[in-house]
Design an enzyme around this catalytic site. Structure first.
Site, PDB file in Angstrom:
ATOM      1  NE  ARG A 291      -2.321  -0.728   3.645  1.00 16.57           N
ATOM      2  CZ  ARG A 291      -2.881  -0.208   4.728  1.00 16.57           C
ATOM      3  NH1 ARG A 291      -4.081   0.316   4.665  1.00 16.57           N
ATOM      4  NH2 ARG A 291      -2.249  -0.218   5.881  1.00 16.57           N
TER       5      ARG A 291
ATOM      6  CB  THR B 165      -2.605   7.334  -2.012  1.00 16.75           C
ATOM      7  OG1 THR B 165      -1.972   6.076  -2.350  1.00 16.75           O
ATOM      8  CG2 THR B 165      -1.828   8.473  -2.644  1.00 16.75           C
TER       9      THR B 165
ATOM     10  CG  ASP C 173       1.754  -3.380  10.200  1.00 15.95           C
ATOM     11  OD1 ASP C 173       1.780  -4.572   9.811  1.00 15.95           O
ATOM     12  OD2 ASP C 173       2.011  -2.429   9.443  1.00 15.95           O
TER      13      ASP C 173
ATOM     14  CG  ASP D  25       5.384  -4.292  10.954  1.00 12.71           C
ATOM     15  OD1 ASP D  25       6.073  -4.819  10.069  1.00 12.71           O
ATOM     16  OD2 ASP D  25       5.162  -3.071  11.006  1.00 12.71           O
TER      17      ASP D  25
END
Ligand code: PRP
Ligand code: URA
Length: 214
Positions: A109, A113, A205, A208
């Site tokens: 990603r 944006t 996340d 992660d």
């Protein structure tokens, strides 16, 4: 116990899933435990997501007699992890559907944006004939899942399910609008997305935390 809160959105309503997700949400949970929980919840959601697999019958000889008994009708399945974090769910799916093939979709990603970019897609040659289970722990804006579904549709796939651990209402709305034919299976639906596109309360996340990269 399981409930359906929309004709195409299924939210797990099970104490084991709720309990395991709470452990995953804790920021102090270790990488090892987090990874194991992703896999376990993946297996529990797979159990529900395969409820509609067709059955036929076969004759078995029990110690007492011959009997006609149910057996899977041989429907072909492909599990499609969205890289990276989706990899954490593959093992849980394969434990219940060991004959499934695995297709990979690589995506990153744009941090500004939040738009996804597909950089890799490798599928089995007969993917269009298979039931597709796209897996990713997080459905946030829905951009990544939308791109993955679009990629599979380009390859002729028509029966597509999306399995996630945690979804934001925004992501569900996105996929329902872009792909009304796709059934979504979630471990939980959280409150909202923050300004960085993270699910709140969420679990941070996922990639992660699965791979220990932070
Ligand atoms: C995470 C997650 C999803 C995506 C969800 O991946 O695993 O793929 O974000 O966000 P969206 O619904 O707004 O598209 P990320 O892009 O962080 O990559 P990673 O798997 O390598 O951690
Ligand atoms: N991706 C993640 O890993 N976590 C979020 O909360 C949103 C997107």
């Amino acid at each position: 116990m399981f409930y359906q809160n929309d004709d195409h959105v299924y939210v797990m309503d099970h104490p084991l899933v709720a309990h395991k997700l709470t452990i995953m949400r804790d920021k102090n949970t270790s990488v090892k435990d987090f990874r194991e929980l992703v896999s376990e919840i993946g297996m529990l959601i797979t159990y529900e997501a395969t409820r509609d697999l067709p059955l036929t019958t076969t004759t078995v000889e029990t110690p007492l007699c011959k009997a006609e008994m149910p057996t899977l009708a041989g429907k072909k399945v492909a599990v499609v992890p969205i890289l990276r974090a989706g990899l954490g769910l593959v093992d849980g799916v394969l434990r219940l559907v060991p004959s499934a093939r695995v297709a990979h979709i690589g995506m990153y990603r744009d941090e500004e944006t939040l738009e996804p970019h597909v950089y890799f897609c490798k599928t089995p040659h007969d993917v269009a004939q298979r039931d597709i289970m796209i897996v990713d722990p997080m459905l946030a804006t829905g951009g990544s899942a939308d791109a993955a579904i679009t990629e599979m549709k380009k390859r002729g796939c028509t029966h597509i399910k999306l399995m996630v651990l945690v979804a934001a209402p925004e992501g569900i709305k996105h996929i329902r609008a872009a792909h009304p034919d796709v059934h979504i299976y979630c471990g939980a639906v959280d409150d909202h997305l923050n300004e960085h596109g993270y699910i709140v309360p969420g679990l941070g996340d996922a990639g992660d935390r699965i791979f220990g990269t932070k």
